[in-house]
Scaffold this motif. Structure first.
Motif, mmCIF file in Angstrom:
data_model
loop_
_atom_site.group_PDB
_atom_site.id
_atom_site.type_symbol
_atom_site.label_atom_id
_atom_site.label_comp_id
_atom_site.label_asym_id
_atom_site.label_seq_id
_atom_site.Cartn_x
_atom_site.Cartn_y
_atom_site.Cartn_z
ATOM 1 N N MET A 1 0.842 -1.195 0.000
ATOM 2 C CA MET A 1 0.000 0.000 0.000
ATOM 3 C C MET A 1 0.878 1.246 0.000
ATOM 4 O O MET A 1 1.856 1.327 0.738
ATOM 5 C CB MET A 1 -0.931 0.005 1.219
ATOM 6 C CG MET A 1 -1.826 1.220 1.312
ATOM 7 S SD MET A 1 -3.023 1.143 2.672
ATOM 8 C CE MET A 1 -4.183 -0.059 2.034
ATOM 9 N N LYS B 1 1.846 4.873 0.954
ATOM 10 C CA LYS B 1 1.556 5.863 1.992
ATOM 11 C C LYS B 1 1.715 7.251 1.392
ATOM 12 O O LYS B 1 2.755 7.567 0.794
ATOM 13 C CB LYS B 1 2.492 5.690 3.183
ATOM 14 C CG LYS B 1 2.247 6.727 4.292
ATOM 15 C CD LYS B 1 3.175 6.513 5.486
ATOM 16 C CE LYS B 1 2.680 5.387 6.359
ATOM 17 N NZ LYS B 1 3.412 5.323 7.657
ATOM 18 N N GLU C 1 -7.916 6.492 -0.884
ATOM 19 C CA GLU C 1 -8.047 5.170 -0.287
ATOM 20 C C GLU C 1 -8.572 4.167 -1.310
ATOM 21 O O GLU C 1 -8.118 3.014 -1.338
ATOM 22 C CB GLU C 1 -8.964 5.239 0.928
ATOM 23 C CG GLU C 1 -8.323 5.945 2.116
ATOM 24 C CD GLU C 1 -9.231 6.049 3.331
ATOM 25 O OE1 GLU C 1 -8.721 6.313 4.438
ATOM 26 O OE2 GLU C 1 -10.473 5.899 3.166
ATOM 27 N N CYS D 1 -4.272 3.762 -1.382
ATOM 28 C CA CYS D 1 -3.298 4.506 -0.597
ATOM 29 C C CYS D 1 -3.649 4.520 0.892
ATOM 30 O O CYS D 1 -4.827 4.535 1.262
ATOM 31 C CB CYS D 1 -3.207 5.953 -1.087
ATOM 32 S SG CYS D 1 -2.599 6.123 -2.771
ATOM 33 N N GLU D 2 -2.630 4.554 1.711
ATOM 34 C CA GLU D 2 -2.791 4.849 3.131
ATOM 35 C C GLU D 2 -2.584 6.358 3.278
ATOM 36 O O GLU D 2 -1.507 6.873 2.974
ATOM 37 C CB GLU D 2 -1.761 4.095 3.972
ATOM 38 C CG GLU D 2 -1.832 4.429 5.453
ATOM 39 C CD GLU D 2 -0.681 3.839 6.248
ATOM 40 O OE1 GLU D 2 -0.498 4.258 7.411
ATOM 41 O OE2 GLU D 2 0.044 2.978 5.695
ATOM 42 N N VAL E 1 -2.171 9.830 5.208
ATOM 43 C CA VAL E 1 -1.728 10.452 6.454
ATOM 44 C C VAL E 1 -2.065 11.941 6.376
ATOM 45 O O VAL E 1 -1.724 12.608 5.390
ATOM 46 C CB VAL E 1 -0.214 10.269 6.662
ATOM 47 C CG1 VAL E 1 0.239 10.988 7.927
ATOM 48 C CG2 VAL E 1 0.133 8.789 6.724
ATOM 49 N N HIS F 1 7.600 10.737 1.703
ATOM 50 C CA HIS F 1 6.342 10.268 1.127
ATOM 51 C C HIS F 1 5.794 11.256 0.104
ATOM 52 O O HIS F 1 6.027 12.463 0.225
ATOM 53 C CB HIS F 1 5.281 10.069 2.229
ATOM 54 C CG HIS F 1 5.689 9.103 3.283
ATOM 55 N ND1 HIS F 1 5.502 9.335 4.633
ATOM 56 C CD2 HIS F 1 6.312 7.900 3.199
ATOM 57 C CE1 HIS F 1 5.971 8.312 5.329
ATOM 58 N NE2 HIS F 1 6.465 7.429 4.476
#
Length: 243
Positions: A1, A3, A28, A32-33, A35, A71
């Protein structure tokens, strides 16, 4: 996944929070994760455009500290991405933040650019019935070199007929403080853009910059016209409940 760090511009945070939530849902859905640093604020663009570069640099320093250089940083705003990629050259070249700035600049993406060119995903099961035009914002087209990416994403939206309009690449007239300082010119530019969309019988004007949409929607509502503005992210998350 994958990030990713999410940057929600102050404009969207204050005026279009639903677009922010839909950005999370879309990322999502793309695997994707997400943050989100709740301490983030502004990229400094308003101060920078108004000529207050010292103030813009202070805001920019906070921005550089709010995000992880390791990221991808994704934002539903081409103008803010354009500010970081371009405007930060003026603020941080050969400064103590130079290297951090360069890392962030390489790693920040407008969302359509990220979905199409990084993740290489274009279909998200969205449905929106009607005819639409895509408004090329100045920042997306000229600063971020984004043109085909939003169109490719919209081509996969069920029920949506995407057409081109006259003056496709013409400015909507917002331009931040320009709309305040030169209200008459700004309103005439918005009128031209909206009427061009109506000429091709569009139900929707879609863009990846909420500031442009605010400008155009204000003209639409003032004159009670049968057309609506929508952010690209809101289109790409339309109709999911029906699937």
């Amino acid at each position: 996944m994958n990030k990713v760090e999410l940057f929600i511009p102050c404009f969207i945070d204050q005026l279009y929070p639903e677009t922010a939530f839909n950005t999370v849902k879309l990322l999502e859905k793309a695997g994707c994760e997400v943050v989100y640093n709740t301490e983030q604020t502004c990229c400094g663009q308003p101060s920078y455009n108004a000529g207050f570069w010292d103030e813009a640099k202070i805001i920019g320093q906070k921005f550089l500290g709010d995000f992880n250089v390791e990221h991808p940083i994704v934002s539903p705003s081409a103008s803010c991405v354009g500010m970081v990629r371009g405007g930060y050259d003026d603020l941080f070249t050969n400064s103590i933040e130079h290297n951090t700035c360069r890392s962030i600049q390489r790693n920040i993406f407008e969302i359509s650019d990220f979905l199409v060119n990084v993740l290489q995903k274009e279909y998200f099961g969205a449905e929106l019935v009607g005819t639409a035009v895509y408004h090329d914002s100045c920042s997306a087209l000229r600063e971020c070199k984004i043109k085909e990416e939003p169109r490719r994403l919209l081509s996969h939206v069920g029920g949506l007929d995407l057409v081109e309009m006259r003056g496709q690449e013409t400015c909507c007239g917002f331009g931040g403080s320009f709309a305040v300082k030169f209200e008459g010119i700004s309103a005439a530019m918005a009128e031209q853009k909206v009427l061009s969309a109506m000429e091709v019988k569009a139900d929707y004007i879609i863009s990846t910059d909420s500031s442009c949409l605010l400008q155009l929607q204000a003209y639409i509502e003032k004159h009670q016209l049968p057309i609506k503005t929508m952010h690209l992210v809101d289109v790409l998350t339309s109709g999911w409940a029906n699937i």
